[in-house]
Motif scaffolding. Structure first.
Motif, PDB file in Angstrom:
ATOM      1  N   PRO A  66      -0.397   4.206  13.967  1.00  0.00           N
ATOM      2  CA  PRO A  66      -0.635   5.417  13.169  1.00  0.00           C
ATOM      3  C   PRO A  66       0.629   5.987  12.513  1.00  0.00           C
ATOM      4  CG  PRO A  66      -1.921   5.510  15.176  1.00  0.00           C
ATOM      5  CD  PRO A  66      -0.991   4.317  15.298  1.00  0.00           C
ATOM      6  N   LYS A  69       0.900   4.727   8.877  1.00  0.00           N
ATOM      7  CA  LYS A  69      -0.357   4.919   8.143  1.00  0.00           C
ATOM      8  C   LYS A  69      -0.203   4.672   6.648  1.00  0.00           C
ATOM      9  CE  LYS A  69      -3.442   8.757   7.045  1.00  0.00           C
ATOM     10  NZ  LYS A  69      -3.845  10.111   7.415  1.00  0.00           N
ATOM     11  N   ILE A  93      -7.139   3.763  11.545  1.00  0.00           N
ATOM     12  CA  ILE A  93      -6.258   4.558  10.688  1.00  0.00           C
ATOM     13  C   ILE A  93      -7.035   4.853   9.407  1.00  0.00           C
ATOM     14  CG2 ILE A  93      -4.079   4.557   9.438  1.00  0.00           C
ATOM     15  CD1 ILE A  93      -3.176   2.370  11.462  1.00  0.00           C
ATOM     16  N   ARG A  95      -7.393   7.568   5.727  1.00  0.00           N
ATOM     17  CA  ARG A  95      -6.724   8.503   4.806  1.00  0.00           C
ATOM     18  C   ARG A  95      -7.164   9.909   5.124  1.00  0.00           C
ATOM     19  NH1 ARG A  95      -4.460   5.036   1.099  1.00  0.00           N
ATOM     20  NH2 ARG A  95      -5.727   3.261   0.580  1.00  0.00           N
TER      21      ARG A  95
END
Length: 95
Positions: A66, A69, A93, A95
């Motif tokens: 993470p 990302k 992960i 958006r």
């Protein structure tokens, strides 16, 4: 996008130039390349040990994934990257 194994992540990372995002990814790429150069005549126990080492490096990366990302999601068209190992989702992960 779903990545099901250390081998799939290796291809994803190497193919997208992600080898420099973390020490674990760089180590995984090196490990998988070394595994690929092993002779099929090498004892199965030696080949299994090397693959085990690669999987261990992949697992270490998943704990920190993470943190990366933006770099990871910039390489996929999906809004979600699912990272799995041994049939289990270990990191998601988005958006």
């Amino acid at each position: 996008m779903r990545i099901n194994s250390a081998i799939e992540f290796f291809h994803f990372a190497r193919g997208n130039g992600l080898g420099n995002i973390s020490p674990e990814v760089a180590a995984l790429i090196r490990c998988m390349e070394e595994f690929g150069r092993m002779c099929p005549c090498d004892p199965q126990a030696v080949r299994d040990a090397k693959m085990g080492q690669c999987k261990s490096i992949y697992s270490a990366f998943l704990l920190r994934a993470p943190q990366f990302k933006d770099a990871l999601l910039s390489k996929v068209s999906d809004n979600v990257l699912i990272l799995c190992a041994d049939g289990q989702v270990l990191s998601t992960i988005s958006r």
